[in-house]
Write an enzyme that holds these catalytic residues in place. Structure first.
Site, PDB file in Angstrom:
ATOM      1  N   HIS A   1      47.095  41.429  53.174  1.00 32.80           N
ATOM      2  CA  HIS A   1      47.324  42.122  51.906  1.00 32.80           C
ATOM      3  C   HIS A   1      48.782  42.561  51.832  1.00 32.80           C
ATOM      4  O   HIS A   1      49.295  43.183  52.761  1.00 32.80           O
ATOM      5  CB  HIS A   1      46.417  43.357  51.814  1.00 32.80           C
ATOM      6  CG  HIS A   1      46.641  44.155  50.575  1.00 32.80           C
ATOM      7  ND1 HIS A   1      46.042  43.855  49.385  1.00 32.80           N
ATOM      8  CD2 HIS A   1      47.439  45.233  50.337  1.00 32.80           C
ATOM      9  CE1 HIS A   1      46.435  44.713  48.462  1.00 32.80           C
ATOM     10  NE2 HIS A   1      47.284  45.560  49.011  1.00 32.80           N
TER      11      HIS A   1
ATOM     12  N   ASP B   1      38.137  52.756  42.599  1.00 31.28           N
ATOM     13  CA  ASP B   1      39.593  52.575  42.642  1.00 31.28           C
ATOM     14  C   ASP B   1      40.129  52.152  41.270  1.00 31.28           C
ATOM     15  O   ASP B   1      41.207  52.584  40.870  1.00 31.28           O
ATOM     16  CB  ASP B   1      39.984  51.541  43.700  1.00 31.28           C
ATOM     17  CG  ASP B   1      41.487  51.321  43.692  1.00 31.28           C
ATOM     18  OD1 ASP B   1      42.216  52.311  43.890  1.00 31.28           O
ATOM     19  OD2 ASP B   1      41.937  50.195  43.436  1.00 31.28           O
TER      20      ASP B   1
ATOM     21  N   ARG C   1      45.823  57.527  37.913  1.00 32.82           N
ATOM     22  CA  ARG C   1      47.047  57.838  38.680  1.00 32.82           C
ATOM     23  C   ARG C   1      48.274  57.285  37.983  1.00 32.82           C
ATOM     24  O   ARG C   1      49.333  57.898  37.960  1.00 32.82           O
ATOM     25  CB  ARG C   1      46.935  57.244  40.093  1.00 32.82           C
ATOM     26  CG  ARG C   1      45.976  58.020  40.986  1.00 32.82           C
ATOM     27  CD  ARG C   1      45.677  57.230  42.243  1.00 32.82           C
ATOM     28  NE  ARG C   1      46.866  56.893  42.977  1.00 32.82           N
ATOM     29  CZ  ARG C   1      46.996  55.813  43.750  1.00 32.82           C
ATOM     30  NH1 ARG C   1      45.995  54.988  43.921  1.00 32.82           N
ATOM     31  NH2 ARG C   1      48.121  55.571  44.379  1.00 32.82           N
TER      32      ARG C   1
ATOM     33  N   SER D   1      43.108  53.678  48.116  1.00 30.57           N
ATOM     34  CA  SER D   1      43.026  52.605  47.134  1.00 30.57           C
ATOM     35  C   SER D   1      43.043  51.232  47.809  1.00 30.57           C
ATOM     36  O   SER D   1      42.157  50.390  47.590  1.00 30.57           O
ATOM     37  CB  SER D   1      44.211  52.767  46.169  1.00 30.57           C
ATOM     38  OG  SER D   1      44.399  51.625  45.394  1.00 30.57           O
TER      39      SER D   1
ATOM     40  N   LYS E   1      39.467  48.622  49.025  1.00 29.34           N
ATOM     41  CA  LYS E   1      39.306  47.238  48.568  1.00 29.34           C
ATOM     42  C   LYS E   1      39.293  46.272  49.754  1.00 29.34           C
ATOM     43  O   LYS E   1      38.525  45.316  49.775  1.00 29.34           O
ATOM     44  CB  LYS E   1      40.433  46.873  47.589  1.00 29.34           C
ATOM     45  CG  LYS E   1      40.270  47.568  46.240  1.00 29.34           C
ATOM     46  CD  LYS E   1      41.434  47.307  45.305  1.00 29.34           C
ATOM     47  CE  LYS E   1      42.678  48.024  45.746  1.00 29.34           C
ATOM     48  NZ  LYS E   1      43.720  48.229  44.774  1.00 29.34           N
TER      49      LYS E   1
HETATM   50  N1  URA Z   1      48.319  48.952  45.531  1.00 32.44           N
HETATM   51  C1  URA Z   1      47.049  49.381  45.382  1.00 32.44           C
HETATM   52  O1  URA Z   1      46.105  48.602  45.381  1.00 32.44           O
HETATM   53  N2  URA Z   1      46.847  50.714  45.233  1.00 32.44           N
HETATM   54  C2  URA Z   1      47.848  51.613  45.245  1.00 32.44           C
HETATM   55  O2  URA Z   1      47.589  52.789  45.125  1.00 32.44           O
HETATM   56  C3  URA Z   1      49.171  51.143  45.386  1.00 32.44           C
HETATM   57  C4  URA Z   1      49.373  49.786  45.539  1.00 32.44           C
END
Ligand code: URA
Length: 439
Positions: free
Chosen positions: A82, A161, A168, A183, A187
């Site tokens: 990621h 999220d 946010r 966050s 995932k």
């Molecule tokens: N990428 C994400 O998936 N979440 C965040 O809070 C910041 C970057």
């Protein structure tokens, strides 16, 4: 339990319990707690932080707000990578076939670009016929058959999220390590891989402006992933300039093909680092030397390029574009020239991404459609010496759309000064459960 007490507690820098965290995450996801109360709580978290136990509870509640992928039917070792996002970051697409040649499975769900960052799914859709919306059954079938498959997110992963991130974004609470960690990790943990490599980027084209901030985030995410029982590591990598020389959708696929054919550049160096670190997190590779050999063989033998073509074909795409990248329809070229002599000292990478968006290659809102044929090819890097009139980069535009704006943005984002600047290594540090190793 009530939300006001939870807000008061965090405002007074007290630690929230697991059940208080689950209460607000579930309540907000179900629409039982309004935006204004969660906004206030998010700001209290942004200002007062969270302990590791609180971050773990937050991640766990967000993770359990939706589906958790079960990939056990694939068998073997399933890895995931990621990136926190950047400009010209086409690592995932080149990495997937390389890793598949190294004996691990890559079952990857990726996103689209928004703002200045590009998205893997948009890049893939520049290949005619490529299907990024396979069903779960088809997704698993391609992973088992080819070794790698990249699709858009199908399952209902971490819906908490989705809601919290949107809030946010409009309440000034994106830049919070506990919230970013919850966050991203919710995932990642929901998407079912055994082994995870996080690529945490810092610099002018990244969320984290410097390497220290990026390292702090990486250490937190590795801790949470380890607590969740994953084999996880994080690389902190440089995004002071675009990673690939190619920025834009079709152009980035062309850039990947060059690297899979053996071209050595910054993207190649990053791929090597990410691949080797990821492989050594699996039980299949005991040391870096074995992983490096596997990486090298995948590229030098031409197998990784063939594997990429195989993945494209398995997902309905025209694989002749991978073997003959000259088939990609690209925009008209226009050179951006240096107006003074000296050294390239700075690049505002985010603005280079924004220039591509101005040309039509990115979107400002989720509904915008994008033009795959446009983008920018960098001709210089930080530290290069240039003379007046040298080409700094080439714009690929479509009938002049956004050309003037992109030209001026690019000229202002590639700065030339008198002295040679210090250059950054591709990676600053690697973090795993045993600690932090600086490069
Ligand atoms: N990428 C994400 O998936 N979440 C965040 O809070 C910041 C970057």
């Amino acid at each position: 339990m009530n939300i006001l007490d939870i807000i008061e507690k965090k405002k007074n820098k007290l630690q929230l319990t697991n059940s208080e965290i689950a209460y607000f995450v579930n309540g907000y996801t179900k629409g039982e707690i309004p935006d204004y109360q969660i906004s206030s709580l998010l700001m209290a978290i942004r200002l007062n932080g969270m302990s590791d136990d609180e971050i773990f509870a937050l991640t766990d509640s967000m993770l359990h707000s939706g589906d958790i992928m079960d990939m056990s039917e694939i068998g073997g070792c399933i890895v995931d990578k990621h990136s926190t996002g950047g400009v010209g970051d086409s690592t995932t697409l080149a990495l997937a076939p390389i890793l598949a040649c190294c004996g691990v499975f890559v079952a990857k769900m990726s996103g689209r670009g928004l703002g200045f960052t590009g998205g893997t799914i948009d890049k893939l859709e520049s290949i005619p016929g490529f299907d990024t919306s396979l069903s779960e059954k088809e997704f698993f079938r391609v992973v088992k058959k080819v070794g790698c498959c990249v699709i858009g997110q199908t399952a209902n992963l971490a819906p908490a999220d989705k809601k919290l991130y949107a809030l946010r974004d409009v309440t000034g609470t994106v830049d919070s390590i506990p919230l970013i960690c919850g966050s991203i990790m919710s995932k990642k943990l929901a998407s079912g891989s055994d082994t995870i490599l996080l690529d945490v980027k810092y610099g002018s084209g990244a969320f984290m402006r410097d390497e220290h901030e990026a390292l702090a985030l990486a250490e937190k995410m590795v801790k949470i992933g380890t607590m969740a029982g994953k084999s996880i590591g994080a690389l902190i990598t440089d995004m002071e300039q675009p990673l690939s020389d190619h920025v834009g959708n079709s152009l980035e696929i062309v850039g990947i093909i060059e690297v899979l054919k053996g071209k050595h550049n910054r993207l190649y160096d990053e791929l090597k680092e990410v691949c080797v670190r990821l492989l050594t997190l699996t039980p299949l590779y005991k040391d870096k030397a074995a992983a490096e050999t596997a990486f090298q063989q995948a590229i030098d033998s031409g197998k990784a390029l063939k594997k990429f073509a195989e993945m494209v074909a398995a997902q309905g795409g025209d694989s002749s574009y991978i073997l003959h990248p000259e088939k990609f329809v690209l925009g008209t070229r226009e050179a951006v020239l240096a107006e003074r002599s000296g050294y390239v000292t700075t690049m505002h990478a985010a603005d280079i991404g924004r220039a591509v968006t101005a040309l039509g290659g990115g979107r400002l809102t989720k509904k915008d459609t994008i033009d795959h044929s446009v983008g920018v090819v960098m001709k210089v890097h930080i530290g290069d010496k240039v003379k007046v009139g040298d080409t700094l980069c080439e714009i690929y535009h479509n009938n002049g759309k956004g050309l003037k704006e992109a030209y001026s943005m690019l000229q202002q984002s590639i700065l030339i000064g008198e002295s040679k600047p210090a250059t950054h290594k591709i990676a600053y540090a690697f973090v795993n459960k045993d600690g932090t190793e600086l490069y």
